[in-house]
Design a protein around this motif. Structure first.
Motif, PDB file in Angstrom:
ATOM      1  N   ASN A  35      54.934   2.292  61.508  1.00 32.63           N
ATOM      2  CA  ASN A  35      55.301   1.208  62.458  1.00 32.63           C
ATOM      3  C   ASN A  35      54.670   0.120  61.683  1.00 32.63           C
ATOM      4  O   ASN A  35      55.040   0.016  60.606  1.00 32.63           O
ATOM      5  N   GLU A  36      54.638  -0.716  62.394  1.00 32.93           N
ATOM      6  CA  GLU A  36      54.042  -2.052  61.672  1.00 32.93           C
ATOM      7  C   GLU A  36      53.633  -1.961  60.342  1.00 32.93           C
ATOM      8  O   GLU A  36      53.493  -3.052  59.681  1.00 32.93           O
ATOM      9  N   HIS A  37      52.613  -0.925  60.132  1.00 36.74           N
ATOM     10  CA  HIS A  37      51.428  -1.350  59.511  1.00 36.74           C
ATOM     11  C   HIS A  37      52.104  -0.282  58.018  1.00 36.74           C
ATOM     12  O   HIS A  37      50.949   0.171  56.699  1.00 36.74           O
ATOM     13  N   ILE A  41      54.850   8.005  61.713  1.00 40.72           N
ATOM     14  CA  ILE A  41      53.892   8.238  62.411  1.00 40.72           C
ATOM     15  C   ILE A  41      54.816   9.393  63.256  1.00 40.72           C
ATOM     16  O   ILE A  41      56.279   9.250  63.535  1.00 40.72           O
ATOM     17  N   SER A  51      48.179   4.521  54.984  1.00 35.94           N
ATOM     18  CA  SER A  51      47.380   4.825  56.440  1.00 35.94           C
ATOM     19  C   SER A  51      45.930   4.292  56.062  1.00 35.94           C
ATOM     20  O   SER A  51      45.751   4.792  55.404  1.00 35.94           O
ATOM     21  N   ASP A  68      49.487   0.855  71.042  1.00 29.73           N
ATOM     22  CA  ASP A  68      51.453   2.877  71.076  1.00 29.73           C
ATOM     23  C   ASP A  68      51.859   2.191  69.411  1.00 29.73           C
ATOM     24  O   ASP A  68      52.694   3.281  69.540  1.00 29.73           O
ATOM     25  N   GLN A  69      51.523   1.365  68.874  1.00 26.25           N
ATOM     26  CA  GLN A  69      52.523   1.392  67.283  1.00 26.25           C
ATOM     27  C   GLN A  69      51.536   2.842  66.917  1.00 26.25           C
ATOM     28  O   GLN A  69      52.433   3.253  65.756  1.00 26.25           O
ATOM     29  N   TRP A  70      50.488   3.574  66.996  1.00 24.31           N
ATOM     30  CA  TRP A  70      49.966   4.387  66.543  1.00 24.31           C
ATOM     31  C   TRP A  70      50.207   6.006  66.778  1.00 24.31           C
ATOM     32  O   TRP A  70      50.052   6.984  66.875  1.00 24.31           O
ATOM     33  N   HIS A  72      53.069   7.901  68.765  1.00 23.07           N
ATOM     34  CA  HIS A  72      55.239   8.561  69.142  1.00 23.07           C
ATOM     35  C   HIS A  72      55.541   9.296  70.348  1.00 23.07           C
ATOM     36  O   HIS A  72      54.607  10.041  71.029  1.00 23.07           O
TER      37      HIS A  72
END
Length: 111
Positions: A35-37, A41, A51, A68-70, A72
């Motif tokens: 994800n963006e971080h 995921i 994380s 939603d980025q967290w 799957h």
């Protein structure tokens, strides 16, 4: 072993007790993503070095892990709820397909 087989077994998530099977739904198991971080995921390890859970402190806003980025699309614990399992099951063809009559129960009253 294909890459797909590394995270599923015959379109199931055997590492999650009671996880639904995607087989016969027309939905393909998706690979893990970053994800963006920078957090992986959907790998089922739930332990990425970047994380926020691994860097938690009083200064970390829990809202950072929402959105939603967290989540799957196919390897998420949320699919194990009864409501979401029903969504998956509703996409499967009936067991007798294609030999069942679409709107008549030929076995009605026979039991």
């Amino acid at each position: 072993m294909s890459k797909k087989d590394e995270y599923s077994l015959d379109e199931t998530l055997p590492h999650q007790a009671g996880a639904p099977s995607w087989k016969g739904t027309g939905i393909s198991m998706q690979k893990p993503f970053i994800n963006e971080h920078g957090v992986v995921i959907g790998d089922s390890f739930y332990d990425s070095r970047l994380s926020p859970l691994n860097q938690w402190s009083d200064e970390v806003d829990p809202a950072i892990m929402s959105g939603d980025q967290w989540v799957h699309p196919t390897n998420d614990i949320g699919w194990n709820t009864s409501e979401n399992r029903e969504l998956i099951e509703s996409k499967k063809k009936p067991g007798g397909f294609p030999f069942m009559h679409p709107d008549k129960d030929a076995g009605y009253g026979q039991d």
